[in-house]
Design a protein around this motif. Sequence first.
Motif, PDB file in Angstrom:
ATOM      1  N   ILE A 162      15.100 -21.231   7.545  1.00 14.18           N
ATOM      2  CA  ILE A 162      15.658 -19.611   7.938  1.00 14.18           C
ATOM      3  C   ILE A 162      14.788 -18.920   6.968  1.00 14.18           C
ATOM      4  CG2 ILE A 162      17.275 -18.576   8.362  1.00 14.18           C
ATOM      5  CD1 ILE A 162      19.245 -20.370   8.755  1.00 14.18           C
ATOM      6  N   ILE A 163      13.490 -18.144   6.776  1.00 14.65           N
ATOM      7  CA  ILE A 163      13.423 -17.743   5.755  1.00 14.65           C
ATOM      8  C   ILE A 163      13.792 -15.758   6.138  1.00 14.65           C
ATOM      9  CG2 ILE A 163      10.901 -16.803   5.445  1.00 14.65           C
ATOM     10  CD1 ILE A 163      10.626 -19.901   6.297  1.00 14.65           C
ATOM     11  N   GLU A 164      13.988 -15.402   5.326  1.00 17.21           N
ATOM     12  CA  GLU A 164      14.379 -13.851   5.055  1.00 17.21           C
ATOM     13  C   GLU A 164      13.118 -13.404   4.434  1.00 17.21           C
ATOM     14  OE1 GLU A 164      18.871 -13.438   6.045  1.00 17.21           O
ATOM     15  OE2 GLU A 164      17.961 -14.072   3.680  1.00 17.21           O
ATOM     16  N   CYS A 165      12.527 -11.962   4.619  1.00 16.48           N
ATOM     17  CA  CYS A 165      11.899 -11.104   4.628  1.00 16.48           C
ATOM     18  C   CYS A 165      11.525 -10.391   4.762  1.00 16.48           C
ATOM     19  CB  CYS A 165      10.231 -11.606   4.724  1.00 16.48           C
ATOM     20  SG  CYS A 165       9.784 -11.624   6.509  1.00 16.48           S
ATOM     21  N   GLU A 166      10.896  -9.004   3.985  1.00 14.60           N
ATOM     22  CA  GLU A 166      10.994  -7.350   4.228  1.00 14.60           C
ATOM     23  C   GLU A 166       9.618  -7.515   4.665  1.00 14.60           C
ATOM     24  OE1 GLU A 166      13.051  -4.930   3.919  1.00 14.60           O
ATOM     25  OE2 GLU A 166      14.953  -6.291   3.990  1.00 14.60           O
ATOM     26  N   VAL A 167       9.454  -6.453   5.360  1.00 23.48           N
ATOM     27  CA  VAL A 167       7.806  -6.071   5.712  1.00 23.48           C
ATOM     28  C   VAL A 167       7.791  -4.679   5.074  1.00 23.48           C
ATOM     29  CG1 VAL A 167       6.157  -5.754   7.768  1.00 23.48           C
ATOM     30  CG2 VAL A 167       8.342  -7.485   8.548  1.00 23.48           C
ATOM     31  N   LYS A 168       6.484  -4.907   4.402  1.00 27.06           N
ATOM     32  CA  LYS A 168       6.096  -3.808   3.999  1.00 27.06           C
ATOM     33  C   LYS A 168       5.798  -2.167   4.826  1.00 27.06           C
ATOM     34  CE  LYS A 168       3.188  -6.263   0.856  1.00 27.06           C
ATOM     35  NZ  LYS A 168       2.348  -7.004   0.197  1.00 27.06           N
ATOM     36  N   ALA A 169       6.669  -1.923   3.886  1.00 25.51           N
ATOM     37  CA  ALA A 169       7.199  -0.159   5.123  1.00 25.51           C
ATOM     38  C   ALA A 169       5.541  -0.091   6.012  1.00 25.51           C
ATOM     39  CB  ALA A 169       7.579   0.808   4.401  1.00 25.51           C
ATOM     40  N   ASP A 170       4.466   0.839   4.592  1.00 22.42           N
ATOM     41  CA  ASP A 170       3.037   1.181   5.163  1.00 22.42           C
ATOM     42  C   ASP A 170       2.809   0.150   6.413  1.00 22.42           C
ATOM     43  OD1 ASP A 170       3.182  -0.607   3.451  1.00 22.42           O
ATOM     44  OD2 ASP A 170       1.073   0.794   2.740  1.00 22.42           O
ATOM     45  N   LEU A 171       2.592  -0.588   6.884  1.00 23.32           N
ATOM     46  CA  LEU A 171       2.269  -2.266   7.616  1.00 23.32           C
ATOM     47  C   LEU A 171       3.196  -2.796   8.749  1.00 23.32           C
ATOM     48  CD1 LEU A 171       0.973  -4.675   4.439  1.00 23.32           C
ATOM     49  CD2 LEU A 171      -0.788  -2.887   5.894  1.00 23.32           C
ATOM     50  N   ALA A 172       4.230  -1.760   8.684  1.00 23.24           N
ATOM     51  CA  ALA A 172       5.466  -2.510   9.969  1.00 23.24           C
ATOM     52  C   ALA A 172       4.489  -2.631  11.459  1.00 23.24           C
ATOM     53  CB  ALA A 172       6.347  -1.818  10.021  1.00 23.24           C
ATOM     54  N   SER A 173       3.607  -1.699  11.675  1.00 18.01           N
ATOM     55  CA  SER A 173       3.522  -1.966  12.982  1.00 18.01           C
ATOM     56  C   SER A 173       2.260  -2.802  13.174  1.00 18.01           C
ATOM     57  CB  SER A 173       3.007  -0.063  12.950  1.00 18.01           C
ATOM     58  OG  SER A 173       1.704  -0.554  12.924  1.00 18.01           O
ATOM     59  N   GLU A 174       1.505  -3.214  12.159  1.00 19.43           N
ATOM     60  CA  GLU A 174       0.758  -4.381  12.012  1.00 19.43           C
ATOM     61  C   GLU A 174       1.449  -5.977  12.162  1.00 19.43           C
ATOM     62  OE1 GLU A 174      -2.744  -5.833   9.416  1.00 19.43           O
ATOM     63  OE2 GLU A 174      -2.214  -3.816   9.007  1.00 19.43           O
ATOM     64  N   PHE A 175       2.137  -5.827  11.043  1.00 19.68           N
ATOM     65  CA  PHE A 175       2.758  -6.526  11.398  1.00 19.68           C
ATOM     66  C   PHE A 175       3.765  -6.893  13.122  1.00 19.68           C
ATOM     67  CE2 PHE A 175       7.398  -8.665  11.648  1.00 19.68           C
ATOM     68  CZ  PHE A 175       7.322 -10.408  10.879  1.00 19.68           C
TER      69      PHE A 175
ATOM     70  N   THR B 218      12.817  -2.955   8.905  1.00 18.96           N
ATOM     71  CA  THR B 218      11.966  -3.818   8.000  1.00 18.96           C
ATOM     72  C   THR B 218      12.204  -5.253   7.374  1.00 18.96           C
ATOM     73  OG1 THR B 218      12.142  -2.555   5.389  1.00 18.96           O
ATOM     74  CG2 THR B 218      10.812  -1.853   7.008  1.00 18.96           C
ATOM     75  N   SER B 219      13.406  -5.347   7.451  1.00 18.39           N
ATOM     76  CA  SER B 219      14.105  -6.910   7.148  1.00 18.39           C
ATOM     77  C   SER B 219      14.055  -7.545   8.683  1.00 18.39           C
ATOM     78  CB  SER B 219      15.631  -7.311   7.213  1.00 18.39           C
ATOM     79  OG  SER B 219      16.464  -5.958   7.373  1.00 18.39           O
TER      80      SER B 219
ATOM     81  N   ILE C 100       4.668  -9.152   3.892  1.00 16.34           N
ATOM     82  CA  ILE C 100       5.910  -8.806   3.923  1.00 16.34           C
ATOM     83  C   ILE C 100       5.878  -9.695   2.055  1.00 16.34           C
ATOM     84  CG2 ILE C 100       6.179 -10.240   6.314  1.00 16.34           C
ATOM     85  CD1 ILE C 100       6.896 -12.913   4.989  1.00 16.34           C
ATOM     86  N   GLU C 101       7.054  -9.630   2.143  1.00 12.44           N
ATOM     87  CA  GLU C 101       7.585 -10.031   1.499  1.00 12.44           C
ATOM     88  C   GLU C 101       8.850 -10.052   1.215  1.00 12.44           C
ATOM     89  OE1 GLU C 101       6.512  -9.375  -2.313  1.00 12.44           O
ATOM     90  OE2 GLU C 101       4.956  -7.687  -1.630  1.00 12.44           O
TER      91      GLU C 101
END
Length: 121
Positions: A9-22, A51-52, A84-85
């Motif tokens: 179970i891995i939690e991360c934050e998507v870098k806000a300016d890259l959300a659509s690419e993610f 972003t989470s 991500i982070e």
Amino acid sequence: MGDQEITFIIECEVKADLASEFDALVPLLESVANDDPGTVEYRWYRGPTPTSMCLYERYRDSEATLAHIEAFGHEPTKRYLDLIELTSVIMIGPASEQLTAQLAPFFEGSVPGVTAVWYRT
């Protein structure tokens, strides 16, 4: 659950300016992982904020998990890690010495900003 299965179970934050690419990359990641014969389940879930994200992944055993890590060490995974982070990693199951050695930086606390816990059976 199988007695040799490894679950993450891995939690991360998507870098806000890259959300659509993610968001565009997730279906590819899921497709590739779920086509792997050692994968039991691989699925991304959206968290309480836009972003989470949480990745839930299960593998047949340690050997299948290592094969996944090796296969995903290529371009799509490198790209997703740029987007991500990581914030937390939970591993559940009877991980082999080889698998725990591969993931030692997480569980020894040497990956900055990431909390990691390993639950053994």
